[in-house]
Each structure stands twice: as structure tokens, then as C-alpha cells.
Design an enzyme around this catalytic site. Structure first.
Site, PDB file in Angstrom:
ATOM      1  N   LYS A   9      -4.805  98.928   7.891  1.00 17.48           N
ATOM      2  CA  LYS A   9      -3.551  98.822   8.642  1.00 17.48           C
ATOM      3  C   LYS A   9      -2.439  99.613   7.935  1.00 17.48           C
ATOM      4  O   LYS A   9      -2.623 100.075   6.796  1.00 17.48           O
ATOM      5  CB  LYS A   9      -3.194  97.338   8.775  1.00 17.48           C
ATOM      6  CG  LYS A   9      -4.247  96.547   9.578  1.00 17.48           C
ATOM      7  CD  LYS A   9      -3.897  95.074   9.678  1.00 17.48           C
ATOM      8  CE  LYS A   9      -4.884  94.319  10.538  1.00 17.48           C
ATOM      9  NZ  LYS A   9      -4.535  92.876  10.661  1.00 17.48           N
ATOM     10  N   TYR A  49      -5.864  94.366  20.694  1.00 19.69           N
ATOM     11  CA  TYR A  49      -5.479  92.965  20.432  1.00 19.69           C
ATOM     12  C   TYR A  49      -5.229  92.202  21.733  1.00 19.69           C
ATOM     13  O   TYR A  49      -4.403  91.285  21.766  1.00 19.69           O
ATOM     14  CB  TYR A  49      -4.224  92.934  19.550  1.00 19.69           C
ATOM     15  CG  TYR A  49      -4.490  93.189  18.071  1.00 19.69           C
ATOM     16  CD1 TYR A  49      -5.436  92.436  17.364  1.00 19.69           C
ATOM     17  CD2 TYR A  49      -3.783  94.150  17.365  1.00 19.69           C
ATOM     18  CE1 TYR A  49      -5.678  92.654  16.010  1.00 19.69           C
ATOM     19  CE2 TYR A  49      -4.022  94.369  16.005  1.00 19.69           C
ATOM     20  CZ  TYR A  49      -4.964  93.611  15.339  1.00 19.69           C
ATOM     21  OH  TYR A  49      -5.199  93.809  14.004  1.00 19.69           O
ATOM     22  N   ASN A 112      -1.594  92.055   6.391  1.00 19.82           N
ATOM     23  CA  ASN A 112      -2.834  91.691   5.691  1.00 19.82           C
ATOM     24  C   ASN A 112      -3.823  92.852   5.527  1.00 19.82           C
ATOM     25  O   ASN A 112      -5.031  92.673   5.465  1.00 19.82           O
ATOM     26  CB  ASN A 112      -3.476  90.456   6.329  1.00 19.82           C
ATOM     27  CG  ASN A 112      -3.866  90.679   7.775  1.00 19.82           C
ATOM     28  OD1 ASN A 112      -3.638  91.764   8.317  1.00 19.82           O
ATOM     29  ND2 ASN A 112      -4.470  89.684   8.396  1.00 19.82           N
ATOM     30  N   HIS A 115      -8.301  95.286   9.150  1.00 17.69           N
ATOM     31  CA  HIS A 115      -8.924  94.611  10.301  1.00 17.69           C
ATOM     32  C   HIS A 115     -10.432  94.780  10.205  1.00 17.69           C
ATOM     33  O   HIS A 115     -10.922  95.827   9.782  1.00 17.69           O
ATOM     34  CB  HIS A 115      -8.439  95.248  11.612  1.00 17.69           C
ATOM     35  CG  HIS A 115      -9.362  94.974  12.759  1.00 17.69           C
ATOM     36  ND1 HIS A 115      -9.340  93.788  13.449  1.00 17.69           N
ATOM     37  CD2 HIS A 115     -10.382  95.705  13.290  1.00 17.69           C
ATOM     38  CE1 HIS A 115     -10.296  93.810  14.371  1.00 17.69           C
ATOM     39  NE2 HIS A 115     -10.935  94.965  14.298  1.00 17.69           N
ATOM     40  N   GLU A 126     -14.696  97.891  20.174  1.00 17.72           N
ATOM     41  CA  GLU A 126     -13.654  98.516  19.351  1.00 17.72           C
ATOM     42  C   GLU A 126     -14.056  99.937  18.935  1.00 17.72           C
ATOM     43  O   GLU A 126     -13.218 100.841  18.906  1.00 17.72           O
ATOM     44  CB  GLU A 126     -13.378  97.643  18.118  1.00 17.72           C
ATOM     45  CG  GLU A 126     -12.677  96.337  18.491  1.00 17.72           C
ATOM     46  CD  GLU A 126     -12.622  95.318  17.359  1.00 17.72           C
ATOM     47  OE1 GLU A 126     -13.019  95.652  16.218  1.00 17.72           O
ATOM     48  OE2 GLU A 126     -12.186  94.184  17.624  1.00 17.72           O
TER      49      GLU A 126
HETATM   50  N1  LIG Z   1       0.570  83.537  12.350  1.00 18.46           N
HETATM   51  C1  LIG Z   1       0.625  84.861  12.293  1.00 18.46           C
HETATM   52  N2  LIG Z   1       1.771  85.501  12.007  1.00 18.46           N
HETATM   53  C2  LIG Z   1       1.850  86.845  11.955  1.00 18.46           C
HETATM   54  N3  LIG Z   1       0.792  87.648  12.162  1.00 18.46           N
HETATM   55  C3  LIG Z   1      -0.390  87.067  12.453  1.00 18.46           C
HETATM   56  C4  LIG Z   1      -0.544  85.661  12.533  1.00 18.46           C
HETATM   57  N4  LIG Z   1      -1.841  85.376  12.827  1.00 18.46           N
HETATM   58  C5  LIG Z   1      -2.440  86.567  12.946  1.00 18.46           C
HETATM   59  N5  LIG Z   1      -1.590  87.575  12.711  1.00 18.46           N
HETATM   60  C6  LIG Z   1      -1.878  89.009  12.714  1.00 18.46           C
HETATM   61  O1  LIG Z   1      -2.703  89.309  13.816  1.00 18.46           O
HETATM   62  C7  LIG Z   1      -3.937  89.852  13.370  1.00 18.46           C
HETATM   63  C8  LIG Z   1      -5.039  89.451  14.297  1.00 18.46           C
HETATM   64  O2  LIG Z   1      -5.179  88.047  14.263  1.00 18.46           O
HETATM   65  P1  LIG Z   1      -6.610  87.376  14.440  1.00 18.46           P
HETATM   66  O3  LIG Z   1      -6.372  85.943  14.712  1.00 18.46           O
HETATM   67  O4  LIG Z   1      -7.420  88.181  15.406  1.00 18.46           O
HETATM   68  O5  LIG Z   1      -7.187  87.474  12.965  1.00 18.46           O
HETATM   69  P2  LIG Z   1      -8.311  88.404  12.342  1.00 18.46           P
HETATM   70  O6  LIG Z   1      -9.414  88.584  13.325  1.00 18.46           O
HETATM   71  O7  LIG Z   1      -8.672  87.887  11.003  1.00 18.46           O
HETATM   72  O8  LIG Z   1      -7.509  89.728  12.112  1.00 18.46           O
HETATM   73  P3  LIG Z   1      -7.906  91.216  12.483  1.00 18.46           P
HETATM   74  O9  LIG Z   1      -8.221  91.201  13.971  1.00 18.46           O
HETATM   75  O10 LIG Z   1      -6.683  92.015  12.143  1.00 18.46           O
HETATM   76  O11 LIG Z   1      -9.100  91.521  11.648  1.00 18.46           O
HETATM   77  C9  LIG Z   1      -4.070  89.336  11.941  1.00 18.46           C
HETATM   78  O12 LIG Z   1      -4.908  90.112  11.124  1.00 18.46           O
HETATM   79  C10 LIG Z   1      -2.638  89.393  11.464  1.00 18.46           C
HETATM   80  O13 LIG Z   1      -2.284  90.746  11.105  1.00 18.46           O
END
Ligand SMILES: Nc1ncnc2c1ncn2[C@@H]1O[C@H](COP(=O)(O)OP(=O)(O)OP(=O)(O)O)[C@@H](O)[C@H]1O
Length: 151
Positions: A9, A49, A112, A115, A126
Site C-alpha cells: 500500500k 474493496y 497497515n 494487502h 483481484e
Molecule cells: N477499523 C478500520 N479503520 C480504518 N481502516 C480499516 C479498518 N478496518 C479495515 N481497515 C482498512 O481496510 C482494509 C481492508 O479491510 P479488511 O477488513 O478487508 O481487512 P484485510 O482483508 O485484512 O485487509 P486487506 O484487504 O487490505 O488485506 C484494511 O487492510 C485496512 O487498511
């Protein structure tokens, strides 16, 4: 062979962590099938997303993900999706074990670093979204990894 879509990211790219993440996937034994630096459009991210569109953090997520270039990658190998997620760590870095990418390099769920696809089906969707032209694939032979263009 199983494939996963891993994306560094904007914060990961800006902090110079692309090499570290590539290194970890290479050292684990996965094979790199595609890699591209790109500045994603809002439309692309909304598609990526789409399951999170109703979440309160969605606008912030789109703003964050369009704040700079990302590096999209396709990694190939046994269990690439599940193992890739384990290597990334939990979504919230506060819950990520040391030794995982998020556990080692970040503290904010909203920044974080990376992805990783969560299912084989989503990985394929994807990969098609981010590499619509197709990516290389590997076939294991007795003494070499052979490369061929995927349709
Ligand atoms: N509570 C939150 N506050 C802010 N950002 C969030 C929060 N929860 C998720 N995100 C963001 O949205 C992304 C996608 O959320 P998801 O629940 O799909 O988690 P993930 O599958 O672990 O992440 P990713 O799809 O990025 O690998 C997260 O990686 C994070 O960057």
C-alpha cells in the site's frame, strides 16, 4: 498452482518496504509471477474493496489508497493465499504477531502496509482486476522452473 494478489500500500511504498516484502515472499519459497508500480484510480479501488463500501472507514480507505503509488504483485505456490495472509498478519497491527509484516512494521489499522487476498476465488478476481493483460505462470519441471505466458 495457487496464486495470490499481494499489494504494498502507499505507506509501504513511501517507507521503502517493497524490497522487504518481496524478500519475505521469495525466502518463503513463493515464485513471483507479476509485479507493477501503479497509481490506482478511485474506480479500481472501489471495485477491489467493493465488499467494504458500507463501512464507516471506506472513504478514508479510498483516500489512503489513492495517496501514492502501490506495488501490485502476484505470488505463486502451494497455499499462497492462506500462507500469504499469515505472513501479512492480522488486519489490525495491534493484533499482528511479531514476525509478520504488519506485526513488525506498523501500528495503525488505517495504514497497515500491505494487502493480501483472503480466498482463492478473491485472489483470482483481484489478479484479473489488477493485471487484466494476464500474468506469467510457472510449471514445475524436474530441474527448472519454466515460464510461459498465461492467456
Ligand atoms: N477499523 C478500520 N479503520 C480504518 N481502516 C480499516 C479498518 N478496518 C479495515 N481497515 C482498512 O481496510 C482494509 C481492508 O479491510 P479488511 O477488513 O478487508 O481487512 P484485510 O482483508 O485484512 O485487509 P486487506 O484487504 O487490505 O488485506 C484494511 O487492510 C485496512 O487498511
Amino acid at each position: 498452482m495457487e496464486r495470490t494478489y499481494i499489494m504494498v500500500k502507499p505507506d509501504g511504498v513511501q517507507r521503502g518496504l517493497v524490497g522487504e516484502i518481496v524478500k519475505r515472499f521469495e525466502q518463503k519459497g513463493f515464485k513471483l509471477a507479476a509485479l507493477r508500480l501503479m497509481t490506482p484510480t478511485e474506480e479500481h479501488l472501489k471495485q477491489h474493496y467493493k465488499d467494504l463500501a458500507e463501512k464507516p472507514f471506506f472513504p478514508g480507505l479510498i483516500k489512503y489508497m489513492t495517496s501514492g503509488p502501490v506495488v501490485g504483485m502476484v505470488w505463486v505456490g502451494k497455499g499462497a493465499v492462506t500462507t500469504g495472509r499469515k505472513m501479512l498478519g492480522a488486519t489490525n497491527p495491534a493484533d499482528s504477531a511479531p514476525g509478520t509484516i504488519r506485526g513488525d512494521f506498523c501500528i495503525e489499522v488505517g495504514m497497515n502496509i500491505c494487502h493480501g487476498s483472503d480466498t482463492v476465488e478473491n485472489a483470482e478476481a483481484e489478479i484479473a482486476l489488477w493485471f487484466p493483460e494476464g500474468v506469467a505462470t510457472y510449471e514445475k519441471s524436474e530441474d527448472a522452473w519454466l515460464y510461459e505466458k498465461r492467456n
